[in-house]
Scaffold this active site. Sequence first.
Site, PDB file in Angstrom:
ATOM      1  CG  MET A  35     -35.020  39.316 -90.448  1.00  0.00           C
ATOM      2  SD  MET A  35     -35.517  39.526 -88.622  1.00  0.00           S
ATOM      3  CE  MET A  35     -35.251  37.783 -88.108  1.00  0.00           C
ATOM      4  CB  ALA A  37     -27.981  34.450 -91.383  1.00  0.00           C
ATOM      5  CG  HIS A  39     -31.000  29.026 -94.398  1.00  0.00           C
ATOM      6  ND1 HIS A  39     -32.338  28.571 -95.049  1.00  0.00           N
ATOM      7  CD2 HIS A  39     -31.504  29.624 -93.262  1.00  0.00           C
ATOM      8  CE1 HIS A  39     -33.388  29.138 -94.139  1.00  0.00           C
ATOM      9  NE2 HIS A  39     -32.881  29.741 -93.028  1.00  0.00           N
ATOM     10  N   GLY A  41     -33.226  27.661 -97.608  1.00  0.00           N
ATOM     11  CA  GLY A  41     -34.734  27.709 -97.324  1.00  0.00           C
ATOM     12  C   GLY A  41     -34.964  29.288 -97.967  1.00  0.00           C
ATOM     13  CG  HIS A  42     -33.372  32.682 -96.378  1.00  0.00           C
ATOM     14  ND1 HIS A  42     -32.358  32.278 -95.435  1.00  0.00           N
ATOM     15  CD2 HIS A  42     -34.307  33.322 -95.614  1.00  0.00           C
ATOM     16  CE1 HIS A  42     -32.833  32.953 -94.085  1.00  0.00           C
ATOM     17  NE2 HIS A  42     -33.657  33.260 -94.057  1.00  0.00           N
ATOM     18  CD  GLN A  66     -39.143  40.676 -87.431  1.00  0.00           C
ATOM     19  OE1 GLN A  66     -39.342  41.563 -88.187  1.00  0.00           O
ATOM     20  NE2 GLN A  66     -38.879  39.532 -87.519  1.00  0.00           N
ATOM     21  CD  GLN A 158     -43.112  35.911 -91.148  1.00  0.00           C
ATOM     22  OE1 GLN A 158     -42.126  36.505 -90.068  1.00  0.00           O
ATOM     23  NE2 GLN A 158     -42.234  35.478 -92.062  1.00  0.00           N
ATOM     24  NE  ARG A 192     -33.760  33.657 -83.352  1.00  0.00           N
ATOM     25  CZ  ARG A 192     -34.690  34.547 -84.211  1.00  0.00           C
ATOM     26  NH1 ARG A 192     -35.733  33.896 -84.771  1.00  0.00           N
ATOM     27  NH2 ARG A 192     -35.175  35.844 -83.939  1.00  0.00           N
TER      28      ARG A 192
HETATM   29  P1  AMP Z   1     -36.049  35.026 -92.142  1.00  0.00           P
HETATM   30  O1  AMP Z   1     -34.903  35.307 -92.445  1.00  0.00           O
HETATM   31  O2  AMP Z   1     -35.713  34.132 -90.956  1.00  0.00           O
HETATM   32  O3  AMP Z   1     -37.039  36.434 -91.540  1.00  0.00           O
HETATM   33  O4  AMP Z   1     -36.819  34.366 -93.173  1.00  0.00           O
HETATM   34  C1  AMP Z   1     -37.154  35.065 -94.323  1.00  0.00           C
HETATM   35  C2  AMP Z   1     -38.326  34.209 -95.014  1.00  0.00           C
HETATM   36  O5  AMP Z   1     -37.403  32.846 -95.365  1.00  0.00           O
HETATM   37  C3  AMP Z   1     -39.556  33.880 -94.103  1.00  0.00           C
HETATM   38  O6  AMP Z   1     -40.600  34.130 -95.193  1.00  0.00           O
HETATM   39  C4  AMP Z   1     -39.243  32.475 -93.821  1.00  0.00           C
HETATM   40  O7  AMP Z   1     -40.603  31.664 -93.566  1.00  0.00           O
HETATM   41  C5  AMP Z   1     -38.491  31.918 -94.980  1.00  0.00           C
HETATM   42  N1  AMP Z   1     -37.552  30.630 -94.320  1.00  0.00           N
HETATM   43  C6  AMP Z   1     -36.885  30.612 -93.266  1.00  0.00           C
HETATM   44  N2  AMP Z   1     -36.735  29.411 -93.158  1.00  0.00           N
HETATM   45  C7  AMP Z   1     -36.959  28.530 -94.178  1.00  0.00           C
HETATM   46  C8  AMP Z   1     -37.146  27.320 -94.547  1.00  0.00           C
HETATM   47  N3  AMP Z   1     -36.285  26.354 -93.956  1.00  0.00           N
HETATM   48  N4  AMP Z   1     -37.653  26.932 -95.773  1.00  0.00           N
HETATM   49  C9  AMP Z   1     -38.511  27.639 -96.301  1.00  0.00           C
HETATM   50  N5  AMP Z   1     -38.475  29.007 -96.044  1.00  0.00           N
HETATM   51  C10 AMP Z   1     -38.060  29.492 -95.017  1.00  0.00           C
END
Ligand code: AMP
Length: 296
Positions: A35, A37, A39, A41-42, A66, A158, A192
């Site tokens: 979605m 933003a 970081h 992790g993405h 969602q 998820q 967030r």
């Molecule tokens: P989102 O943009 O929050 O929908 O996240 C997109 C993808 O990135 C989802 O599969 C999340 O599980 C993954 N994601 C978000 N935060 C992290 C993180 N800290 N470490 C690893 N994957 C992450």
Amino acid sequence: MSAKPVTIVRTIAGLRAQVAAWRAAGDRVALIPTMGALHAGHLSLVALGRERAERTVASIFVNPTQFAPHEDFEAYPREEAKDAERLSEAGCDLLFAPSVEEMYAPGFSTTVTVAGVSGPMDGAARPHHFAGVATVVAKLFHIVQPHRAYFGQKDAAQLAVLRQMVRDLHFDLEVISCPIVRDADGLALSSRNRYLSPVERRQALALHRALQRIQQSIATGERRSERLLQQGTQEMDTVKVDYLAAVDAQTLLPVDRVEPGTLIAVAAWIGSTRLIDNFLTDLASTTTPELPSAPR
Ligand code: AMP
């Protein structure tokens, strides 16, 4: 030297044409749905995607279906230009960034509901959330037709929902779960986290502390979920706990005793921000406590 700019595609037809050309050339395609933003992790998902695919597609779509009406759909951070730069530096080939109208044409009326596994944990607090997630991810799978799709273990519920959907609907792709990326102090990265004030940022560490306490207790031999969850709860008196649970990672149903692969997951409110975190138990790496020697 600056990286090759990621190609931005906004239409389903455009995306399909590009992926079809790649597939015709024999390239494997990895999909990383997000979605935005973005970081670290993405970006770790992009890096893992690149390891086993010639082409990576990241999607950025803040999916309205969602979010409940009272949730943060409008306020959710949107920063596509910066995200495109981050994706370029990460070596991502294509950014699919459709409009809401492109993804949900007028008259749209089909929803993918994954019964059972959508109910506990985050599904209990957010009743329509996983139907929205499953629907949009099913659409992305049909549109992109990737060989593999990458998701973070951070959103463990998820992952369970999407794995069930892939099994049930025979999607011809592999779902890959990726490790949680954290800040140096242990807080799981999340788009967030930027909502948190400095005080809340410190309070948010309670989630990680609770999980660590449980992990330590498992390492010294405790297996009873009730006891472990009590210990974890003690670490979270500064936040409003939504759930702290020991569950089967596939069904999300509670377990009385932790076993290898049991999911220990937490969600809590820090002010008006709801954060989640978890770990999968790895009993292979734990030690059995030494029993006190019997008196002679
Ligand atoms: P989102 O943009 O929050 O929908 O996240 C997109 C993808 O990135 C989802 O599969 C999340 O599980 C993954 N994601 C978000 N935060 C992290 C993180 N800290 N470490 C690893 N994957 C992450």
